[in-house]
Motif scaffolding. Structure first.
Motif, PDB file in Angstrom:
ATOM      1  N   ARG A  49      -2.422   4.399  -7.228  1.00 54.44           N
ATOM      2  CA  ARG A  49      -2.180   6.194  -6.639  1.00 54.44           C
ATOM      3  C   ARG A  49      -3.720   7.354  -5.980  1.00 54.44           C
ATOM      4  O   ARG A  49      -3.658   7.738  -5.022  1.00 54.44           O
ATOM      5  CB  ARG A  49      -1.582   6.612  -6.904  1.00 54.44           C
ATOM      6  CG  ARG A  49      -1.996   7.572  -7.983  1.00 54.44           C
ATOM      7  CD  ARG A  49      -1.134   8.396  -8.896  1.00 54.44           C
ATOM      8  NE  ARG A  49      -1.536   8.667 -10.046  1.00 54.44           N
ATOM      9  CZ  ARG A  49      -0.780   9.584 -10.875  1.00 54.44           C
ATOM     10  NH1 ARG A  49       0.522  10.447 -10.173  1.00 54.44           N
ATOM     11  NH2 ARG A  49      -1.125  10.472 -12.464  1.00 54.44           N
ATOM     12  N   HIS A  50      -4.632   6.437  -6.173  1.00 55.10           N
ATOM     13  CA  HIS A  50      -5.852   7.592  -5.935  1.00 55.10           C
ATOM     14  C   HIS A  50      -6.544   6.753  -4.604  1.00 55.10           C
ATOM     15  O   HIS A  50      -7.780   7.822  -3.912  1.00 55.10           O
ATOM     16  CB  HIS A  50      -6.929   7.580  -6.989  1.00 55.10           C
ATOM     17  CG  HIS A  50      -6.489   8.224  -7.935  1.00 55.10           C
ATOM     18  ND1 HIS A  50      -6.590   9.990  -8.162  1.00 55.10           N
ATOM     19  CD2 HIS A  50      -6.392   8.244  -9.726  1.00 55.10           C
ATOM     20  CE1 HIS A  50      -5.526   9.735  -9.090  1.00 55.10           C
ATOM     21  NE2 HIS A  50      -6.032   8.649 -10.424  1.00 55.10           N
ATOM     22  N   LYS A  51      -6.057   5.824  -3.700  1.00 59.68           N
ATOM     23  CA  LYS A  51      -6.128   5.276  -2.693  1.00 59.68           C
ATOM     24  C   LYS A  51      -7.517   5.506  -2.242  1.00 59.68           C
ATOM     25  O   LYS A  51      -8.638   5.584  -1.169  1.00 59.68           O
ATOM     26  CB  LYS A  51      -6.099   6.618  -1.314  1.00 59.68           C
ATOM     27  CG  LYS A  51      -4.541   7.367  -1.611  1.00 59.68           C
ATOM     28  CD  LYS A  51      -4.304   8.019  -0.388  1.00 59.68           C
ATOM     29  CE  LYS A  51      -3.217   8.178  -0.406  1.00 59.68           C
ATOM     30  NZ  LYS A  51      -2.757   9.301   0.464  1.00 59.68           N
ATOM     31  N   TYR A  53       1.315   4.303  -1.839  1.00 60.77           N
ATOM     32  CA  TYR A  53       1.148   5.438  -2.690  1.00 60.77           C
ATOM     33  C   TYR A  53       2.214   5.912  -3.075  1.00 60.77           C
ATOM     34  O   TYR A  53       2.201   6.487  -4.169  1.00 60.77           O
ATOM     35  CB  TYR A  53      -0.169   6.508  -2.350  1.00 60.77           C
ATOM     36  CG  TYR A  53      -0.874   5.196  -1.462  1.00 60.77           C
ATOM     37  CD1 TYR A  53      -1.412   4.762  -2.311  1.00 60.77           C
ATOM     38  CD2 TYR A  53      -1.631   5.265  -0.209  1.00 60.77           C
ATOM     39  CE1 TYR A  53      -2.752   3.734  -2.157  1.00 60.77           C
ATOM     40  CE2 TYR A  53      -2.133   4.409   0.177  1.00 60.77           C
ATOM     41  CZ  TYR A  53      -3.125   3.773   0.087  1.00 60.77           C
ATOM     42  OH  TYR A  53      -3.979   3.193   0.207  1.00 60.77           O
ATOM     43  N   ASP A  75       0.754  -0.871   0.034  1.00 54.06           N
ATOM     44  CA  ASP A  75       0.056   0.068   0.003  1.00 54.06           C
ATOM     45  C   ASP A  75       0.614   1.092  -0.109  1.00 54.06           C
ATOM     46  O   ASP A  75       0.424   2.205   1.121  1.00 54.06           O
ATOM     47  CB  ASP A  75      -0.606   0.350   0.864  1.00 54.06           C
ATOM     48  CG  ASP A  75      -2.014  -1.624   1.045  1.00 54.06           C
ATOM     49  OD1 ASP A  75      -2.374  -1.361  -0.186  1.00 54.06           O
ATOM     50  OD2 ASP A  75      -1.765  -1.413   1.954  1.00 54.06           O
ATOM     51  N   LYS A 106      -7.243  -1.219   1.952  1.00 53.35           N
ATOM     52  CA  LYS A 106      -5.832  -1.813   1.639  1.00 53.35           C
ATOM     53  C   LYS A 106      -5.571  -2.608   2.817  1.00 53.35           C
ATOM     54  O   LYS A 106      -6.564  -3.258   2.956  1.00 53.35           O
ATOM     55  CB  LYS A 106      -4.806  -0.778   3.363  1.00 53.35           C
ATOM     56  CG  LYS A 106      -4.728   0.920   3.671  1.00 53.35           C
ATOM     57  CD  LYS A 106      -3.976   1.002   4.570  1.00 53.35           C
ATOM     58  CE  LYS A 106      -3.145   2.467   3.486  1.00 53.35           C
ATOM     59  NZ  LYS A 106      -2.640   3.582   5.195  1.00 53.35           N
ATOM     60  N   ALA A 158       3.423   4.082  -5.857  1.00 49.74           N
ATOM     61  CA  ALA A 158       3.180   4.354  -7.367  1.00 49.74           C
ATOM     62  C   ALA A 158       3.081   5.634  -8.408  1.00 49.74           C
ATOM     63  O   ALA A 158       3.083   5.434  -9.162  1.00 49.74           O
ATOM     64  CB  ALA A 158       1.307   4.348  -6.556  1.00 49.74           C
ATOM     65  N   GLU A 159       3.025   6.590  -7.141  1.00 46.55           N
ATOM     66  CA  GLU A 159       3.870   7.498  -8.166  1.00 46.55           C
ATOM     67  C   GLU A 159       4.077   8.131  -8.380  1.00 46.55           C
ATOM     68  O   GLU A 159       4.630   8.319  -9.803  1.00 46.55           O
ATOM     69  CB  GLU A 159       3.929   9.102  -7.365  1.00 46.55           C
ATOM     70  CG  GLU A 159       2.444   9.795  -6.398  1.00 46.55           C
ATOM     71  CD  GLU A 159       1.752  10.020  -7.320  1.00 46.55           C
ATOM     72  OE1 GLU A 159       1.683  10.729  -7.956  1.00 46.55           O
ATOM     73  OE2 GLU A 159       0.375  10.460  -6.773  1.00 46.55           O
TER      74      GLU A 159
END
Length: 223
Positions: A103-105, A21, A19, A109, A24-25
């Protein structure tokens, strides 16, 4: 380029499982590196094609029947290089598609670390990409049989995942939509890895083994 694509696949698997993020970016930001390498490889391949056409004439291959594929044909490598480059770039695109959604969550999780079949999908995709890239580096089709088996397993796992999450009562529509988008992207990533392996077989043997199962099934359906 091949190593960078595989690195992106591994980074994606790690980001989804942990998880992460921020990672991911970074994956999304690094996509330009693959695109630039694709352009560079394309230019090299186009020049190689022009040179190969000239060499074919010198070697007396210009009048050979198009249905006959010669292993020593200088044009084969140039054409295969373009196809392989295209498929690797698309592998990178699918990695970015997954990272962009993740990445937009919106996805809960632990989904990719604790729940089957998502954990298995990530494992199979990473293995498929690794096999394709290793075969490419070694210039051998050593993994072809295993690649086909893994592709079938991956397709089944993706279908299982879709069926599972479409009926989860507490999953919001947006979350399901994003999970489904990632499932599709991972499946396509596996498809492109298989395409690379198939192109290596064609490069080394002259045989086009794409869609052979479809051809066999059609021929057996008719007298």
């Amino acid at each position: 380029m091949a190593e960078l694509v595989l690195e992106q696949v591994i980074l994606l698997s790690e980001a989804l499982e942990s998880d992460d993020y921020a990672q991911a970016e970074k994956i999304v930001e690094r996509d330009d590196l693959i695109d630039d390498l694709e352009k560079e490889n394309d230019n090299l391949s186009q020049n190689a094609i022009l040179e190969a056409v000239s060499n074919r004439n010198i070697l007396g291959m210009g009048d050979v029947d198009n249905d006959i594929v010669l292993k020593k044909d200088p044009l084969r490598f140039a054409l295969s290089a373009i196809r392989i480059t295209r498929n690797m770039e698309r592998m990178g695109d699918q990695v970015v598609n997954c990272a962009d959604v993740f990445r937009h969550k919106t996805i809960r999780k632990g989904l990719f670390k604790n729940e089957e079949p998502m954990t298995l999908i990530l494992s199979r995709v990473t293995t498929l990409a690794g096999m394709a890239i290793e075969s490419l580096v070694e210039e051998k089709e050593r993994f072809m049989g295993s690649v086909n088996s893994l592709e079938d397993e991956l397709n089944d796992l993706c279908d299982q995942a879709f069926q599972k999450y479409r009926s989860v009562p507490d999953m919001e529509k947006q979350e399901f939509a994003d999970v489904y988008r990632i499932i599709l992207a991972l499946e396509r990533l596996g498809d492109y890895a298989v395409n690379v392996a198939e192109e290596l077989v064609r490069l080394n043997t002259g045989k086009d083994i794409r869609h052979l199962e479809n051809v066999k099934s059609k021929s057996s359906s008719y007298p």
